[in-house]
Motif scaffolding. Structure first.
Motif, PDB file in Angstrom:
ATOM      1  N   GLY A  66      32.059 128.743  49.215  1.00 40.42           N
ATOM      2  CA  GLY A  66      31.457 127.425  49.438  1.00 40.42           C
ATOM      3  C   GLY A  66      30.275 127.243  48.501  1.00 40.42           C
ATOM      4  N   THR A  86      35.927 131.986  45.482  1.00 37.05           N
ATOM      5  CA  THR A  86      37.136 131.724  46.252  1.00 37.05           C
ATOM      6  C   THR A  86      38.222 132.712  45.820  1.00 37.05           C
ATOM      7  OG1 THR A  86      38.671 130.041  47.021  1.00 37.05           O
ATOM      8  CG2 THR A  86      38.130 129.980  44.697  1.00 37.05           C
ATOM      9  N   THR A 141      44.132 124.431  53.463  1.00 34.31           N
ATOM     10  CA  THR A 141      45.180 125.446  53.264  1.00 34.31           C
ATOM     11  C   THR A 141      44.984 126.195  51.948  1.00 34.31           C
ATOM     12  OG1 THR A 141      46.563 123.754  52.269  1.00 34.31           O
ATOM     13  CG2 THR A 141      46.875 124.157  54.635  1.00 34.31           C
ATOM     14  N   GLY A 142      43.715 126.474  51.608  1.00 38.80           N
ATOM     15  CA  GLY A 142      43.427 127.251  50.394  1.00 38.80           C
ATOM     16  C   GLY A 142      43.451 128.738  50.707  1.00 38.80           C
ATOM     17  N   THR A 143      42.538 129.492  50.083  1.00 34.70           N
ATOM     18  CA  THR A 143      42.497 130.942  50.309  1.00 34.70           C
ATOM     19  C   THR A 143      42.357 131.259  51.790  1.00 34.70           C
ATOM     20  OG1 THR A 143      41.470 131.309  48.167  1.00 34.70           O
ATOM     21  CG2 THR A 143      41.218 133.053  49.792  1.00 34.70           C
ATOM     22  N   LEU A 144      41.377 130.621  52.447  1.00 39.11           N
ATOM     23  CA  LEU A 144      41.141 130.920  53.865  1.00 39.11           C
ATOM     24  C   LEU A 144      42.351 130.523  54.703  1.00 39.11           C
ATOM     25  CD1 LEU A 144      38.215 131.519  53.158  1.00 39.11           C
ATOM     26  CD2 LEU A 144      37.497 130.045  55.028  1.00 39.11           C
ATOM     27  N   ARG A 163      46.179 119.277  54.537  1.00 43.35           N
ATOM     28  CA  ARG A 163      45.537 119.265  53.215  1.00 43.35           C
ATOM     29  C   ARG A 163      45.661 117.864  52.636  1.00 43.35           C
ATOM     30  NH1 ARG A 163      49.264 122.473  48.959  1.00 43.35           N
ATOM     31  NH2 ARG A 163      47.501 121.794  47.690  1.00 43.35           N
ATOM     32  N   ARG A 164      45.030 117.630  51.485  1.00 39.25           N
ATOM     33  CA  ARG A 164      45.097 116.277  50.928  1.00 39.25           C
ATOM     34  C   ARG A 164      46.482 115.952  50.383  1.00 39.25           C
ATOM     35  NH1 ARG A 164      39.858 116.977  47.296  1.00 39.25           N
ATOM     36  NH2 ARG A 164      41.000 118.946  47.108  1.00 39.25           N
ATOM     37  N   THR A 178      45.738 114.731  55.096  1.00 36.06           N
ATOM     38  CA  THR A 178      44.502 114.527  55.860  1.00 36.06           C
ATOM     39  C   THR A 178      44.477 113.191  56.606  1.00 36.06           C
ATOM     40  OG1 THR A 178      43.506 115.628  53.980  1.00 36.06           O
ATOM     41  CG2 THR A 178      42.006 114.885  55.681  1.00 36.06           C
ATOM     42  N   VAL A 195      38.147 123.988  55.530  1.00 37.04           N
ATOM     43  CA  VAL A 195      37.973 123.119  54.340  1.00 37.04           C
ATOM     44  C   VAL A 195      36.596 123.328  53.720  1.00 37.04           C
ATOM     45  CG1 VAL A 195      39.442 121.107  54.771  1.00 37.04           C
ATOM     46  CG2 VAL A 195      37.225 121.256  55.900  1.00 37.04           C
ATOM     47  N   PRO A 196      36.449 123.060  52.433  1.00 33.33           N
ATOM     48  CA  PRO A 196      35.099 123.040  51.846  1.00 33.33           C
ATOM     49  C   PRO A 196      34.305 121.855  52.410  1.00 33.33           C
ATOM     50  CG  PRO A 196      36.813 122.977  50.119  1.00 33.33           C
ATOM     51  CD  PRO A 196      37.491 122.743  51.425  1.00 33.33           C
ATOM     52  N   VAL A 222      35.126 128.057  60.713  1.00 29.08           N
ATOM     53  CA  VAL A 222      34.581 129.070  59.807  1.00 29.08           C
ATOM     54  C   VAL A 222      34.260 128.432  58.447  1.00 29.08           C
ATOM     55  CG1 VAL A 222      35.765 131.058  60.841  1.00 29.08           C
ATOM     56  CG2 VAL A 222      36.881 129.746  59.026  1.00 29.08           C
ATOM     57  N   ARG A 224      32.061 125.125  57.212  1.00 33.34           N
ATOM     58  CA  ARG A 224      30.623 124.882  57.120  1.00 33.34           C
ATOM     59  C   ARG A 224      30.230 124.048  58.330  1.00 33.34           C
ATOM     60  NH1 ARG A 224      30.415 128.497  54.213  1.00 33.34           N
ATOM     61  NH2 ARG A 224      29.659 128.674  52.077  1.00 33.34           N
ATOM     62  N   ASP A 248      31.493 130.202  63.500  1.00 33.44           N
ATOM     63  CA  ASP A 248      30.835 131.140  62.586  1.00 33.44           C
ATOM     64  C   ASP A 248      29.758 130.425  61.771  1.00 33.44           C
ATOM     65  OD1 ASP A 248      30.791 133.848  61.385  1.00 33.44           O
ATOM     66  OD2 ASP A 248      31.488 132.851  59.559  1.00 33.44           O
TER      67      ASP A 248
HETATM   68  P1  NDP Z   1      39.899 126.860  48.517  1.00 35.37           P
HETATM   69  O1  NDP Z   1      39.362 126.032  47.412  1.00 35.37           O
HETATM   70  O2  NDP Z   1      40.812 127.986  48.217  1.00 35.37           O
HETATM   71  O3  NDP Z   1      40.681 125.915  49.559  1.00 35.37           O
HETATM   72  C1  NDP Z   1      40.192 124.701  50.022  1.00 35.37           C
HETATM   73  C2  NDP Z   1      41.349 123.951  50.683  1.00 35.37           C
HETATM   74  O4  NDP Z   1      40.849 122.795  51.329  1.00 35.37           O
HETATM   75  C3  NDP Z   1      42.421 123.507  49.716  1.00 35.37           C
HETATM   76  O5  NDP Z   1      43.651 123.923  50.244  1.00 35.37           O
HETATM   77  C4  NDP Z   1      42.341 122.000  49.720  1.00 35.37           C
HETATM   78  O6  NDP Z   1      43.679 121.539  49.621  1.00 35.37           O
HETATM   79  C5  NDP Z   1      41.721 121.708  51.076  1.00 35.37           C
HETATM   80  N1  NDP Z   1      40.946 120.473  51.128  1.00 35.37           N
HETATM   81  C6  NDP Z   1      39.936 120.074  50.305  1.00 35.37           C
HETATM   82  N2  NDP Z   1      39.461 118.881  50.692  1.00 35.37           N
HETATM   83  C7  NDP Z   1      40.170 118.529  51.791  1.00 35.37           C
HETATM   84  C8  NDP Z   1      40.140 117.405  52.653  1.00 35.37           C
HETATM   85  N3  NDP Z   1      39.314 116.373  52.438  1.00 35.37           N
HETATM   86  N4  NDP Z   1      41.008 117.394  53.709  1.00 35.37           N
HETATM   87  C9  NDP Z   1      41.868 118.429  53.925  1.00 35.37           C
HETATM   88  N5  NDP Z   1      41.952 119.499  53.122  1.00 35.37           N
HETATM   89  C10 NDP Z   1      41.100 119.552  52.072  1.00 35.37           C
HETATM   90  O7  NDP Z   1      38.643 127.373  49.322  1.00 35.37           O
HETATM   91  P2  NDP Z   1      38.544 128.642  50.303  1.00 35.37           P
HETATM   92  O8  NDP Z   1      39.709 128.643  51.202  1.00 35.37           O
HETATM   93  O9  NDP Z   1      38.233 129.855  49.522  1.00 35.37           O
HETATM   94  O10 NDP Z   1      37.220 128.272  51.129  1.00 35.37           O
HETATM   95  C11 NDP Z   1      37.153 127.075  51.877  1.00 35.37           C
HETATM   96  C12 NDP Z   1      35.751 126.912  52.449  1.00 35.37           C
HETATM   97  O11 NDP Z   1      35.559 127.847  53.504  1.00 35.37           O
HETATM   98  C13 NDP Z   1      34.629 127.215  51.456  1.00 35.37           C
HETATM   99  O12 NDP Z   1      34.318 126.067  50.701  1.00 35.37           O
HETATM  100  C14 NDP Z   1      33.486 127.642  52.369  1.00 35.37           C
HETATM  101  O13 NDP Z   1      32.730 126.526  52.739  1.00 35.37           O
HETATM  102  C15 NDP Z   1      34.188 128.208  53.591  1.00 35.37           C
HETATM  103  N6  NDP Z   1      34.104 129.679  53.648  1.00 35.37           N
HETATM  104  C16 NDP Z   1      33.466 130.263  54.710  1.00 35.37           C
HETATM  105  C17 NDP Z   1      33.393 131.631  54.830  1.00 35.37           C
HETATM  106  C18 NDP Z   1      32.694 132.264  55.993  1.00 35.37           C
HETATM  107  O14 NDP Z   1      32.250 133.384  55.886  1.00 35.37           O
HETATM  108  N7  NDP Z   1      32.577 131.616  57.130  1.00 35.37           N
HETATM  109  C19 NDP Z   1      33.979 132.526  53.801  1.00 35.37           C
HETATM  110  C20 NDP Z   1      34.635 131.817  52.719  1.00 35.37           C
HETATM  111  C21 NDP Z   1      34.703 130.442  52.668  1.00 35.37           C
HETATM  112  P3  NDP Z   1      44.040 120.152  48.870  1.00 35.37           P
HETATM  113  O15 NDP Z   1      43.495 120.290  47.491  1.00 35.37           O
HETATM  114  O16 NDP Z   1      45.500 119.982  48.963  1.00 35.37           O
HETATM  115  O17 NDP Z   1      43.337 119.144  49.699  1.00 35.37           O
END
Ligand code: NDP
Length: 306
Positions: A66, A86, A141-144, A163-164, A178, A195-196, A222, A224, A248
């Motif tokens: 994040g 990420t 649906t990214g890494t997390l 996801r978007r 979304t 999501v971020p 988990v 923000r 978290d």
């Molecule tokens: P990624 O960039 O791998 O994934 C983000 C996902 O969110 C993508 O699949 C994207 O898909 C989706 N997304 C983005 N905007 C939207 C939206 N408006 N609506 C729905 N989906 C959306 O990031 P990570 O998975 O690595 O991390 C995600 C967040 O988790 C970080 O930004 C951080 O804030 C938080 N985090 C927290 C941790 C903790 O310790 N609690 C540890 C690591 C991360 P698409 O493009 O298709 O929309």
């Protein structure tokens, strides 16, 4: 960009000792130092927090995925490259979330609470349930999200992703966009936010979203704190229109002592550490090292954000 001096900012300390990362990167052909806010002549910085002084360096690497705490416009205006971490938090966060869900379903949090009081007390006959066959809706649906799907899939849950775009994602049985969020969460036993934090996701979970969830659903955040309207969440928990929550991250961290969340039986609180692991220093170090190599070969940075 010439990389001669790389600083590890002391703000990484809550996640790992900065000297451990300096040791891990020692083979890089650059000078490496642990630095505080005066970072004498660093070209690059690895950090947890943001500092105004970082606008003077060429490259900043965030040890978190994040990056909502960094001012993108100012980085761009000052030609500062920003990269993030990420890609490394799939298994850690996936396992943490499996833990939260197992605690609720198997009532483990009650046993721990009872043990503190030396109390032998079994759950009511209809309190415990199994995760297998229930549905989790994972928003992001990214890494997390993918790590969560992989871990929960192994426990027999049905996985729905939001996801978007509507592109399918490995591990998910179905994907909703979304704009169909409320429909996607309406019949899920668990709603998990990964999501971020962006302008589009700030307070994505508000009173109306909580209203759209089942009254017996559990909510997990988990991502923000500010993705959630926290007073609306507290209200839903107090009025029993949600069964409980595992959190978290919070709008204010550390969570203030007077937050009603601390005292709720069906709320699990962890102090923003869902991704903690003793491997964190190596996982982040590998990204920094790879980008060091790419820089040397004139290739584009991995995980570049700005
Ligand atoms: P990624 O960039 O791998 O994934 C983000 C996902 O969110 C993508 O699949 C994207 O898909 C989706 N997304 C983005 N905007 C939207 C939206 N408006 N609506 C729905 N989906 C959306 O990031 P990570 O998975 O690595 O991390 C995600 C967040 O988790 C970080 O930004 C951080 O804030 C938080 N985090 C927290 C941790 C903790 O310790 N609690 C540890 C690591 C991360 P698409 O493009 O298709 O929309």
């Amino acid at each position: 960009l010439e990389l001669e001096r790389l600083g590890i900012h002391e703000s990484v300390e809550p996640v790992f000792p900065p000297a451990e990362l300096a040791d891990y990167l020692a083979a890089l052909p650059v000078e490496i130092a642990v630095v505080d806010d005066d970072m004498p002549s660093c070209d690059a910085i690895v950090t947890l927090e943001h500092r105004e002084a970082f606008l003077e360096v060429d490259w900043v690497h965030s040890i978190q995925a994040g990056v909502d705490r960094f001012p993108f416009d100012e980085f761009e205006a000052n030609d500062v490259i920003l990269t993030n971490s990420t890609g490394i938090h799939d298994t850690t966060v996936g396992e943490t979330i499996a833990g939260y869900l197992l605690m609720f379903a198997r009532r483990l949090h009650d046993h721990v609470a009872n043990q503190q009081e030396g109390r032998w007390e079994r759950p009511d006959w209809d309190e415990a349930f199994t995760l297998s066959g229930s549905t989790a809706c994972v928003v992001g649906t990214g890494t997390l999200g993918r790590g969560v799907a992989e871990t929960l899939g192994g426990l027999g849950l049905n996985l729905r992703g939001v996801r978007r775009s509507d592109e399918p994602v490995p591990g998910f049985d179905e994907i909703y966009t979304t704009d169909r969020l409320r429909e996607a969460i309406s019949d899920a036993e668990f709603v998990i936010v990964t999501v971020p934090l962006t302008d589009a996701t700030r307070h994505l979970f508000d009173a109306d979203t909580f209203d759209a969830m089942r009254d017996d659903a559990y909510f997990v955040n988990v991502a923000r704190g500010s993705v959630v309207d926290e007073p609306a969440l507290i209200d839903a928990l107090e009025t029993d229109t949600l069964a409980g929550a595992a959190l978290d991250v919070f709008e204010t961290e550390p969570l203030p002592e007077d937050s009603p969340l601390w005292g709720m039986d069906e709320v699990i609180i962890s102090p923003h550490c869902a991704a903690y692991t003793r491997d964190y220093v190596r996982d982040t170090g590998d990204i920094v090292r790879e980008n060091g190599d790419r820089l040397e070969h004139g290739e584009a940075f991995h995980n570049r954000v700005v």
